[in-house]
Design a protein around this motif. Sequence first.
Motif, PDB file in Angstrom:
ATOM      1  N   VAL A 102       0.960  -1.168  -0.136  1.00 40.85           N
ATOM      2  CA  VAL A 102      -0.045  -0.078   0.042  1.00 40.85           C
ATOM      3  C   VAL A 102       0.919   1.269  -0.065  1.00 40.85           C
ATOM      4  CG1 VAL A 102      -1.811   1.168   1.323  1.00 40.85           C
ATOM      5  CG2 VAL A 102      -1.903  -1.134   1.033  1.00 40.85           C
ATOM      6  N   LYS A 103       0.451   2.158  -0.750  1.00 39.51           N
ATOM      7  CA  LYS A 103       1.414   3.320  -1.191  1.00 39.51           C
ATOM      8  C   LYS A 103       0.886   4.660  -0.280  1.00 39.51           C
ATOM      9  CE  LYS A 103       2.560   1.663  -5.610  1.00 39.51           C
ATOM     10  NZ  LYS A 103       2.271   0.398  -5.220  1.00 39.51           N
ATOM     11  N   ILE A 104      -0.482   4.726  -0.151  1.00 37.06           N
ATOM     12  CA  ILE A 104      -1.116   5.876   0.425  1.00 37.06           C
ATOM     13  C   ILE A 104      -1.881   5.453   1.571  1.00 37.06           C
ATOM     14  CG2 ILE A 104      -2.887   7.704   0.149  1.00 37.06           C
ATOM     15  CD1 ILE A 104      -2.198   7.722  -2.968  1.00 37.06           C
ATOM     16  N   TRP A 105      -1.882   5.811   2.877  1.00 41.32           N
ATOM     17  CA  TRP A 105      -2.351   5.380   4.091  1.00 41.32           C
ATOM     18  C   TRP A 105      -3.021   6.718   4.520  1.00 41.32           C
ATOM     19  CZ3 TRP A 105      -2.323   0.631   6.877  1.00 41.32           C
ATOM     20  CH2 TRP A 105      -1.537  -0.190   6.474  1.00 41.32           C
ATOM     21  N   ARG A 106      -4.304   6.668   4.895  1.00 37.55           N
ATOM     22  CA  ARG A 106      -5.096   7.918   5.449  1.00 37.55           C
ATOM     23  C   ARG A 106      -5.874   7.363   6.637  1.00 37.55           C
ATOM     24  NH1 ARG A 106      -6.291  10.572   0.022  1.00 37.55           N
ATOM     25  NH2 ARG A 106      -4.343  11.790  -0.396  1.00 37.55           N
ATOM     26  N   LEU A 107      -6.201   8.385   7.539  1.00 41.97           N
ATOM     27  CA  LEU A 107      -7.101   8.080   8.711  1.00 41.97           C
ATOM     28  C   LEU A 107      -7.681   9.600   9.253  1.00 41.97           C
ATOM     29  CD1 LEU A 107      -5.378   9.209  11.359  1.00 41.97           C
ATOM     30  CD2 LEU A 107      -4.284   7.090  11.044  1.00 41.97           C
ATOM     31  N   ALA A 108      -8.667   9.477   9.975  1.00 43.55           N
ATOM     32  CA  ALA A 108      -8.969  10.750  10.676  1.00 43.55           C
ATOM     33  C   ALA A 108      -8.835  10.684  12.119  1.00 43.55           C
ATOM     34  CB  ALA A 108     -10.484  11.019  10.312  1.00 43.55           C
ATOM     35  N   ALA A 123      -0.398  15.750   8.701  1.00 41.84           N
ATOM     36  CA  ALA A 123      -1.387  16.395   8.004  1.00 41.84           C
ATOM     37  C   ALA A 123      -1.619  16.278   6.548  1.00 41.84           C
ATOM     38  CB  ALA A 123      -1.596  17.912   8.635  1.00 41.84           C
ATOM     39  N   LEU A 124      -2.597  16.201   5.668  1.00 41.41           N
ATOM     40  CA  LEU A 124      -2.684  16.096   4.419  1.00 41.41           C
ATOM     41  C   LEU A 124      -1.953  17.364   3.917  1.00 41.41           C
ATOM     42  CD1 LEU A 124      -6.518  15.460   3.938  1.00 41.41           C
ATOM     43  CD2 LEU A 124      -4.498  14.092   3.577  1.00 41.41           C
ATOM     44  N   ALA A 125      -1.084  17.286   2.898  1.00 46.92           N
ATOM     45  CA  ALA A 125      -0.337  18.147   2.101  1.00 46.92           C
ATOM     46  C   ALA A 125      -1.344  19.054   1.357  1.00 46.92           C
ATOM     47  CB  ALA A 125       0.687  17.450   1.298  1.00 46.92           C
ATOM     48  N   HIS A 126      -2.396  18.594   0.718  1.00 44.63           N
ATOM     49  CA  HIS A 126      -3.410  19.500   0.191  1.00 44.63           C
ATOM     50  C   HIS A 126      -5.038  19.071   0.557  1.00 44.63           C
ATOM     51  CE1 HIS A 126       0.083  20.795  -2.599  1.00 44.63           C
ATOM     52  NE2 HIS A 126       0.246  19.692  -2.595  1.00 44.63           N
ATOM     53  N   PRO A 127      -5.123  19.536   1.546  1.00 42.49           N
ATOM     54  CA  PRO A 127      -6.690  19.121   2.166  1.00 42.49           C
ATOM     55  C   PRO A 127      -7.689  19.799   1.196  1.00 42.49           C
ATOM     56  CG  PRO A 127      -5.616  20.838   3.548  1.00 42.49           C
ATOM     57  CD  PRO A 127      -4.483  20.261   2.557  1.00 42.49           C
ATOM     58  N   GLU A 128      -7.262  20.833   0.494  1.00 41.19           N
ATOM     59  CA  GLU A 128      -8.531  21.271  -0.552  1.00 41.19           C
ATOM     60  C   GLU A 128      -8.614  20.492  -1.651  1.00 41.19           C
ATOM     61  OE1 GLU A 128      -4.247  22.298  -2.438  1.00 41.19           O
ATOM     62  OE2 GLU A 128      -5.176  22.420  -0.184  1.00 41.19           O
ATOM     63  N   ARG A 129      -7.929  19.333  -1.904  1.00 44.10           N
ATOM     64  CA  ARG A 129      -8.194  18.397  -2.988  1.00 44.10           C
ATOM     65  C   ARG A 129      -9.220  17.119  -2.448  1.00 44.10           C
ATOM     66  NH1 ARG A 129      -2.050  17.053  -5.293  1.00 44.10           N
ATOM     67  NH2 ARG A 129      -1.882  19.358  -5.846  1.00 44.10           N
TER      68      ARG A 129
END
Length: 137
Positions: A102-108, A123-129
């Motif tokens: 897995v290359k991209i991991w996310r969570l909240a 933190a997200l580099a580009h949360p606006e995306r």
Amino acid sequence: MNSNLTVSTDKSKLDVTFIQNFLKDIYWAAGRTTQEIQTTIDASVCFGLYVNDKQVGFARVITDFAVFAYVMDVFIDESHRGKGYSSVLVAAMMKEVQLKNVKIWRLATRDAHSLYEKFGFKALAHPERMMEKIVTK
């Protein structure tokens, strides 16, 4: 660290009642039914944390096994907090063979940033995306 501490991805070992009892009152999952919890377990890679074979923690990962993984429902029972068990659980997720590509991991998270930062989350580099759609009943 407790020498009788284990982490398993074996879903048959999960104590769904334990998981439901915790999640029913927590801010991110309040109101989930037992059936909804079972559905999420069936559709995820799950991690149970056990002390002397009794479940004390849980986490799950939604993934396509190649590109993307989303970490959800991470918790340690209140009576076992402060012992480093959440780090053990997250470390097990990061080392899981099924998830190694897995290359991209996310969570909240609302309050566990320092835990996840130890494992490279930021933190997200580009949360606006990012976008979301929330469906209410």
